[in-house]
Design a protein around this motif. Structure first.
Motif, short mmCIF file in Angstrom:
data_model
loop_
_atom_site.label_atom_id
_atom_site.label_comp_id
_atom_site.label_asym_id
_atom_site.label_seq_id
_atom_site.Cartn_x
_atom_site.Cartn_y
_atom_site.Cartn_z
N PRO A 31 0.82 -1.21 0.00
CA PRO A 31 0.00 0.00 0.00
C PRO A 31 0.86 1.27 0.00
N VAL B 183 8.84 -5.18 8.61
CA VAL B 183 7.39 -5.13 8.79
C VAL B 183 6.86 -6.52 9.13
N GLN C 89 7.56 -7.10 12.66
CA GLN C 89 6.69 -6.26 13.49
C GLN C 89 5.29 -6.87 13.60
N LEU C 90 4.75 -7.31 12.47
CA LEU C 90 3.41 -7.92 12.48
C LEU C 90 3.44 -9.21 13.29
N ARG C 91 4.52 -9.97 13.07
CA ARG C 91 4.65 -11.24 13.77
C ARG C 91 4.60 -11.04 15.29
N LYS D 84 3.05 -8.91 16.80
CA LYS D 84 1.67 -8.62 17.21
C LYS D 84 0.78 -9.85 17.02
N MET E 46 0.38 -11.37 14.13
CA MET E 46 -0.25 -11.34 12.81
C MET E 46 0.77 -11.74 11.74
N ASP E 47 0.26 -12.00 10.54
CA ASP E 47 1.16 -12.35 9.45
C ASP E 47 1.07 -11.31 8.34
N ARG F 88 0.33 -10.70 4.84
CA ARG F 88 -0.42 -11.52 3.87
C ARG F 88 -0.19 -11.00 2.46
N ASN G 298 11.02 -13.54 6.23
CA ASN G 298 10.72 -14.89 6.69
C ASN G 298 9.30 -15.14 7.11
N TYR G 299 8.66 -14.12 7.62
CA TYR G 299 7.30 -14.34 8.11
C TYR G 299 6.29 -13.77 7.13
N PRO H 105 -5.72 -5.57 -1.19
CA PRO H 105 -5.45 -4.74 -0.01
C PRO H 105 -6.61 -3.80 0.33
N ILE H 106 -7.28 -3.29 -0.70
CA ILE H 106 -8.43 -2.41 -0.43
C ILE H 106 -9.57 -3.24 0.17
N ALA I 132 -5.77 -9.14 1.92
CA ALA I 132 -4.31 -9.27 1.89
C ALA I 132 -3.70 -7.90 2.17
N ASP I 133 -2.41 -7.91 2.59
CA ASP I 133 -1.73 -6.64 2.84
C ASP I 133 -1.02 -6.15 1.59
N ILE J 249 12.62 -22.27 11.70
CA ILE J 249 12.75 -20.86 11.32
C ILE J 249 13.04 -20.02 12.55
N PRO K 64 -5.67 2.11 2.08
CA PRO K 64 -5.62 0.89 2.91
C PRO K 64 -4.28 0.74 3.63
N GLY L 180 -3.78 -2.34 5.39
CA GLY L 180 -3.63 -3.77 5.62
C GLY L 180 -3.66 -4.06 7.11
N SER L 181 -2.81 -5.01 7.52
CA SER L 181 -2.81 -5.40 8.93
C SER L 181 -2.11 -4.37 9.82
N ARG L 182 -1.48 -3.38 9.21
CA ARG L 182 -0.74 -2.42 10.02
C ARG L 182 -1.63 -1.27 10.46
N ARG M 109 7.75 2.07 13.86
CA ARG M 109 8.85 1.58 13.06
C ARG M 109 9.74 2.72 12.59
#
Lengths: 232, 396
Positions: free
Chosen positions: A104, A119, A122-124, A126, A128-129, A131, A150-151, A165-166, A170-171, B56, B251, B253-255, B263
């Protein structure tokens, strides 16, 4: 002896490009009037089958075809067994496109893969993944792992998923783009070092049919004739 | 006439073994395991497949491109083990055997799988090794090195060299410079690659390409925020909170905006100046000429006014080893795994004029914690590639 079977994409730019290329190589493909998806090459012992470009790799692998013209991206994504097929010419000069990662616009702190790896962590943290929607899970997964991201979770997608994303499922996306317009129109931006794959149309074939020292020029007629001779 | 289907070929970089090889591998494996058990190590075994997450988490992603990963029929993401350590910790941790009261010594043997993208390594091989939990003393480090050389002796291999390094010594050196931990890890990882064609310039270029230097803070212009060394982080936080809300629409997303703000601040705090990075790299590269001599290493640290207890630890470890003939101090040995925190070693076999790595080990005190088990009493171990060793024995 069975005829050699050449698989061509049945629609879209790749189909037009393939027919044009054959014509430029003095190979004329005659379509059978009664059956839309069948044809042959005039004066050569070759049948032509028109298939969806997403099926061509698998059809050659499973032995339903001998040669195929297909986007290199699809070939590497769908190829299951690296031993039965092979790329004969990887740059036929048309159907050029890039598989890119896009996030985005609002992620103003993200420009490079290294940002993405932050990122993801950071999501991990929290729970979250990250996506990513894509039709190319294999290529994207390998690429991200090499890049140290990796995540992530890959969300499988079909047509028009630039809006993922909208819509919120998914991100990010990883998709094929030629001009980048659709990506920009959907409030996304391309990650600067996030070109997963640069693709163009390629000629692939069954490994067992391809003689050693095959002509490496792009003279398709010569190549097909060599394969025909080798087969007998 | 019925057509015979094409025969199936073996997978690339895998091998079939004949009776002789099977015997040699089995015998070598047994020799090492029974030697280890004579020294108080108990044998355990774990599944070949584990949840991908386990591996991992262990390697912080370093090994993920070498993992054989797939979805099992229930849809769980699983991987073939690339080594035993993570599985062993999971197994002992789940059984609540990892506690800070008792020490624990285990050994293992079996196949591991790594996708090496080259033609020189087999992608499946047998490992034999051991893990020692519950000691931070340098005596434990010496013991593990002795076990490794003792095993080699049992196998009858000569011309062995054990090169011992120490991540702590490198970290002590780097702690003298103002670098975020990401840059320190990067430098330690790069350090082992240094040779005639890979030095200062190449490391700096790679750091630039990974955006380690000065970060990429260009986007701050867009937010109308300027950053310099004297900036007050509190003030930047306030400015960010105001400007981000204004700039961001679309948007996320998850952030959340809060995530982005956090960050950016993290990036500002942890940015590295080129000067600091350059100096740190030069200091690190300076160690290379001193390899092999503890005395010279001590002088180097003293001349730079850097205190290091870790170098003293390394001295004690070497002092405690009973088989000193084959030991060489080599700070370049860092192994490419981010989880080692102290002594590390590689075991080389001199085969004509080529040196082959046949095993290695080290200390990874933080690993049980990273895998989710509260355990802070020290962890270390080593493993051999027993297939490679057997091949050398067969050739002899």
């Amino acid at each position: 002896m069975n005829k050699l079977r050449l698989l061509l994409p049945s629609e879209g730019a790749l189909s037009e490009g393939a027919l044009e290329l054959l014509e430029n190589n003095n190979i004329s493909v005659i379509k059978e009037k009664s059956r839309k998806y069948l044809g042959y090459i005039q004066g050569m012992d070759v049948d032509v089958l028109f298939q969806r470009s997403s099926d061509i790799t698998e059809e050659v692998e499973s032995g339903n075809g001998d040669l195929g013209i297909v986007g290199l991206d699809r070939y590497f994504e769908y190829r299951k067994n690296s031993y039965s097929t092979k790329v004969i010419i990887e740059n036929l000069g048309f159907g050029k496109a890039k598989l890119v990662l896009a996030c985005p616009n609002s992620w103003i702190d993200v420009s490079y893969l290294s940002d993405l790896s932050d990122v993801a962590i950071q999501l991990r943290n929290k729970g979250m993944d990250l996506r990513i929607a894509t039709k190319y899970p294999k290529l994207v997964r390998d690429f991200l792992k090499q890049a140290g991201v990796n995540y992530f979770v890959l969300v499988s997608a079909s047509g028009g998923f630039e809006a993922a994303p909208i819509l919120g499922y998914a991100d990010m996306i990883a998709d094929i783009t030629v001009t980048g317009t659709t990506i920009r129109d959907n409030d996304l931006k391309i990650i600067k070092d996030g070109i997963v794959f640069e693709s163009q149309a390629s000629l692939i074939g069954k490994k067992s049919l391809i003689p050693e020292g095959l002509d490496s020029s792009k003279d398709l007629k010569k190549i097909i004739n060599q394969i025909l001779t080798n087969r007998i | 006439m019925e057509k015979t289907p094409q025969p199936i070929e073996i997978l690339k970089q895998f091998s079939d073994k004949d009776q002789n090889s099977v015997n040699v591998i089995k015998r070598s494996s047994d020799l090492v395991e029974s030697f280890l058990s004579s020294r108080g190590y108990v044998s355990i075994d774990t599944p070949i497949i584990e949840k991908t997450e386990l591996f991992i988490r262990k390697a912080s992603g370093d090994i993920s491109s070498q993992l054989y990963t797939f979805e099992d029929p229930e849809g769980v993401l699983v991987s073939l083990r690339p080594d035993f350590t993570a599985s062993v910790i999971r197994s002992l941790g789940n059984k609540r055997l990892l506690n800070d009261k008792d020490s624990l010594k285990v050994c293992y043997s079996g196949p591991v799988f790594r996708f090496f993208n080259d033609d020189s390594n087999f992608r499946q091989f047998n490992q034999v090794g051991c893990e020692f939990f519950g000691s931070k003393s340098t005596k434990a480090d010496s013991e593990v090195i002795d076990l490794a050389s003792g095993s080699i002796e049992k196998l009858g291999l000569k011309d062995i060299e054990i090169r011992v390094g120490h991540i702590g010594v490198l970290l002590d050196l780097l702690s003298h410079f103002d670098l975020p931990s990401r840059s320190k890890l990067f430098l330690i990882n790069e350090f082992r690659l240094v040779d005639k064609s890979y030095g200062l310039e190449e490391i700096l270029n790679k750091a630039k390409s990974q955006n380690l230097l000065n970060g990429n803070l260009n986007f701050l212009n867009e937010l109308e925020i300027s950053v310099n060394k004297t900036n007050d982080i509190k003030k930047i936080k306030q400015e960010l909170t105001m400007n981000l809300e204004k700039k961001i629409d679309g948007p996320l997303g998850s952030r959340s905006i809060e995530d982005i703000r956090e960050r950016i601040i993290e990036k500002i705090i942890s940015r590295t100046s080129f000067e600091d990075f350059n100096e740190a790299t030069i200091a690190l590269l300076g160690l290379i000429e001193l390899n092999g001599s503890l005395e010279k290493l001590n002088k180097y640290f003293k001349s730079r006014n850097i205190k290091t207890d870790q170098l003293e630890r390394l001295e004690n470890i070497i002092e405690g080893v009973s088989q000193k003939d084959s030991i060489v101090i080599d700070l370049n040995v860092t192994r490419n795994l981010a989880y080692y925190n102290g002594m590390v070693f590689d075991i080389f076999y001199e085969n004509f004029d080529k040196s082959i790595t046949i095993g290695g080990g080290g200390r990874y005190d933080e690993l049980p914690n990273n895998l989710g088990y509260q355990f802070n009493s020290g962890a270390l171990g080593f493993a051999f590639n027993i297939d490679l060793i057997s091949e050398l024995i067969e050739k002899k």
